[in-house]
Design a protein around this motif. Structure first.
Motif, mmCIF file in Angstrom:
data_model
loop_
_atom_site.group_PDB
_atom_site.id
_atom_site.type_symbol
_atom_site.label_atom_id
_atom_site.label_comp_id
_atom_site.label_asym_id
_atom_site.label_seq_id
_atom_site.Cartn_x
_atom_site.Cartn_y
_atom_site.Cartn_z
ATOM 1 N N TYR A 75 -56.128 75.879 106.837
ATOM 2 C CA TYR A 75 -56.540 74.740 106.016
ATOM 3 C C TYR A 75 -56.505 75.073 104.522
ATOM 4 C CZ TYR A 75 -59.633 71.258 103.931
ATOM 5 O OH TYR A 75 -60.170 70.296 103.131
ATOM 6 N N ALA A 76 -56.915 76.280 104.179
ATOM 7 C CA ALA A 76 -57.068 76.657 102.774
ATOM 8 C C ALA A 76 -55.788 77.187 102.145
ATOM 9 C CB ALA A 76 -58.171 77.710 102.645
ATOM 10 N N SER A 77 -54.712 77.282 102.903
ATOM 11 C CA SER A 77 -53.501 77.913 102.391
ATOM 12 C C SER A 77 -52.267 77.069 102.680
ATOM 13 C CB SER A 77 -53.302 79.279 103.055
ATOM 14 O OG SER A 77 -54.413 80.092 102.875
ATOM 15 N N ALA A 78 -51.227 77.384 101.954
ATOM 16 C CA ALA A 78 -49.902 76.834 102.244
ATOM 17 C C ALA A 78 -49.171 77.859 103.120
ATOM 18 C CB ALA A 78 -49.137 76.607 100.948
ATOM 19 N N TYR A 79 -48.055 77.445 103.684
ATOM 20 C CA TYR A 79 -47.253 78.390 104.459
ATOM 21 C C TYR A 79 -46.378 79.168 103.489
ATOM 22 C CZ TYR A 79 -44.761 80.327 108.413
ATOM 23 O OH TYR A 79 -44.236 81.188 109.335
ATOM 24 N N ALA A 80 -46.334 80.475 103.637
ATOM 25 C CA ALA A 80 -45.669 81.340 102.663
ATOM 26 C C ALA A 80 -44.155 81.373 102.805
ATOM 27 C CB ALA A 80 -46.232 82.766 102.760
ATOM 28 N N ARG A 81 -43.636 80.972 103.948
ATOM 29 C CA ARG A 81 -42.189 81.029 104.186
ATOM 30 C C ARG A 81 -41.623 79.622 104.325
ATOM 31 N NH1 ARG A 81 -42.537 85.521 108.939
ATOM 32 N NH2 ARG A 81 -43.210 87.261 107.628
ATOM 33 N N SER A 82 -40.302 79.541 104.283
ATOM 34 C CA SER A 82 -39.687 78.229 104.453
ATOM 35 C C SER A 82 -39.646 77.815 105.925
ATOM 36 C CB SER A 82 -38.271 78.227 103.870
ATOM 37 O OG SER A 82 -37.482 79.205 104.510
ATOM 38 N N GLU A 83 -39.538 78.772 106.817
ATOM 39 C CA GLU A 83 -39.503 78.502 108.266
ATOM 40 C C GLU A 83 -40.330 79.551 108.992
ATOM 41 O OE1 GLU A 83 -38.165 75.956 110.025
ATOM 42 O OE2 GLU A 83 -37.686 75.082 108.079
ATOM 43 N N GLY A 84 -40.743 79.213 110.187
ATOM 44 C CA GLY A 84 -41.502 80.140 111.023
ATOM 45 C C GLY A 84 -42.320 79.382 112.049
ATOM 46 N N LYS A 85 -42.725 80.092 113.077
ATOM 47 C CA LYS A 85 -43.465 79.453 114.168
ATOM 48 C C LYS A 85 -44.842 78.950 113.747
ATOM 49 C CE LYS A 85 -41.124 82.077 117.730
ATOM 50 N NZ LYS A 85 -41.246 83.067 118.788
ATOM 51 N N ALA A 86 -45.463 79.621 112.795
ATOM 52 C CA ALA A 86 -46.819 79.235 112.375
ATOM 53 C C ALA A 86 -46.819 78.146 111.309
ATOM 54 C CB ALA A 86 -47.561 80.464 111.855
ATOM 55 N N LYS A 87 -45.645 77.738 110.879
ATOM 56 C CA LYS A 87 -45.553 76.737 109.811
ATOM 57 C C LYS A 87 -46.307 75.459 110.163
ATOM 58 C CE LYS A 87 -42.227 74.062 107.140
ATOM 59 N NZ LYS A 87 -40.807 73.847 106.864
ATOM 60 N N TYR A 88 -46.212 75.018 111.396
ATOM 61 C CA TYR A 88 -46.831 73.760 111.793
ATOM 62 C C TYR A 88 -48.338 73.891 111.962
ATOM 63 C CZ TYR A 88 -42.042 72.384 112.139
ATOM 64 O OH TYR A 88 -40.737 72.134 111.829
ATOM 65 N N PHE A 89 -48.816 75.084 112.293
ATOM 66 C CA PHE A 89 -50.266 75.300 112.340
ATOM 67 C C PHE A 89 -50.859 75.120 110.947
ATOM 68 C CE2 PHE A 89 -48.993 77.716 116.127
ATOM 69 C CZ PHE A 89 -49.872 77.183 117.057
ATOM 70 N N VAL A 90 -50.191 75.697 109.963
ATOM 71 C CA VAL A 90 -50.674 75.591 108.585
ATOM 72 C C VAL A 90 -50.488 74.162 108.071
ATOM 73 C CG1 VAL A 90 -50.360 76.440 106.232
ATOM 74 C CG2 VAL A 90 -50.228 78.037 108.150
ATOM 75 N N LYS A 91 -49.348 73.578 108.371
ATOM 76 C CA LYS A 91 -49.034 72.239 107.873
ATOM 77 C C LYS A 91 -50.002 71.179 108.400
ATOM 78 C CE LYS A 91 -45.235 68.930 107.646
ATOM 79 N NZ LYS A 91 -43.830 68.689 107.985
ATOM 80 N N TYR A 92 -50.379 71.280 109.667
ATOM 81 C CA TYR A 92 -51.197 70.247 110.290
ATOM 82 C C TYR A 92 -52.675 70.613 110.418
ATOM 83 C CZ TYR A 92 -46.793 67.962 111.225
ATOM 84 O OH TYR A 92 -45.582 67.368 111.082
ATOM 85 N N ALA A 93 -53.088 71.685 109.807
ATOM 86 C CA ALA A 93 -54.524 72.011 109.779
ATOM 87 C C ALA A 93 -55.146 71.216 108.641
ATOM 88 C CB ALA A 93 -54.726 73.508 109.573
ATOM 89 N N GLY A 94 -55.712 70.092 108.995
ATOM 90 C CA GLY A 94 -56.243 69.182 107.981
ATOM 91 C C GLY A 94 -57.756 69.245 107.867
ATOM 92 N N ARG A 95 -58.256 68.352 107.056
ATOM 93 C CA ARG A 95 -59.702 68.284 106.810
ATOM 94 C C ARG A 95 -60.468 68.002 108.090
ATOM 95 N NH1 ARG A 95 -61.458 64.699 102.008
ATOM 96 N NH2 ARG A 95 -60.739 66.563 100.964
ATOM 97 N N ARG A 96 -59.958 67.113 108.930
ATOM 98 C CA ARG A 96 -60.644 66.767 110.180
ATOM 99 C C ARG A 96 -60.814 67.980 111.088
ATOM 100 N NH1 ARG A 96 -57.563 63.534 114.326
ATOM 101 N NH2 ARG A 96 -58.087 65.112 115.831
ATOM 102 N N GLU A 97 -59.750 68.752 111.270
ATOM 103 C CA GLU A 97 -59.814 69.958 112.113
ATOM 104 C C GLU A 97 -60.780 70.982 111.529
ATOM 105 O OE1 GLU A 97 -56.322 67.688 113.075
ATOM 106 O OE2 GLU A 97 -56.887 68.544 111.137
ATOM 107 N N PHE A 98 -60.740 71.104 110.209
ATOM 108 C CA PHE A 98 -61.624 72.059 109.549
ATOM 109 C C PHE A 98 -63.089 71.656 109.709
ATOM 110 C CE2 PHE A 98 -63.931 73.364 105.657
ATOM 111 C CZ PHE A 98 -63.944 74.735 105.902
#
Length: 135
Positions: free
Chosen positions: A40-63
């Motif tokens: 939630y508190a970070s952006a994804y550091a790479r352009s592609e990767g398996k964890a990209k969507y975890f970071v992208k979709y971790a929103g305020r509601r989940e937090f």
């Protein structure tokens, strides 16, 4: 006191029987919360990767849901000591997340995993410190 004048040293019981089970339940709960917080508190550091969507979709509601669940569980299992443990455990996690963000610009799958492992160790460390020193 023994016959030779040397005291018998009482062995430390670590967490003791009182909080052992509670800490073993709270440890993975806190580590999963730390992963949510890192995403939630970070952006994804790479352009592609398996964890990209975890970071992208971790929103305020989940937090918020994860935070409320974690606080309620810490409170219900350890009362005030749980809140103290939660607060002290959050500090190293925040420092680690900030370090990773400064160093590589955000989270990756590896750093999310490292956050998980660090969070588990931190809870155990502070729980043992609390029980040993009665902080």
């Amino acid at each position: 006191q023994a016959e030779d004048g040397i005291r018998d040293v009482e062995r430390s019981r670590g967490l003791g029987d009182v909080y052992k089970r509670q800490v073993l339940i709270l440890m993975p709960v806190f580590s999963r919360w730390a992963q949510i917080f890192a995403c939630y508190a970070s952006a994804y550091a790479r352009s592609e990767g398996k964890a990209k969507y975890f970071v992208k979709y971790a929103g305020r509601r989940e937090f918020i849901i994860g935070t409320l669940f974690t606080i309620v569980l810490f409170l219900s299992l350890m009362q005030v000591q749980g809140v103290v443990l939660l607060f002290f455990s959050m500090l190293p996690i925040c420092l680690f997340i900030n370090y990773v963000k400064r160093r590589i610009g955000g989270m990756t799958g590896d750093t999310i995993g490292a956050t998980n492992e660090l969070a588990e160790v931190v809870v155990l460390f502070f729980a043992l410190s609390y029980s040993h020193f009665h902080i």
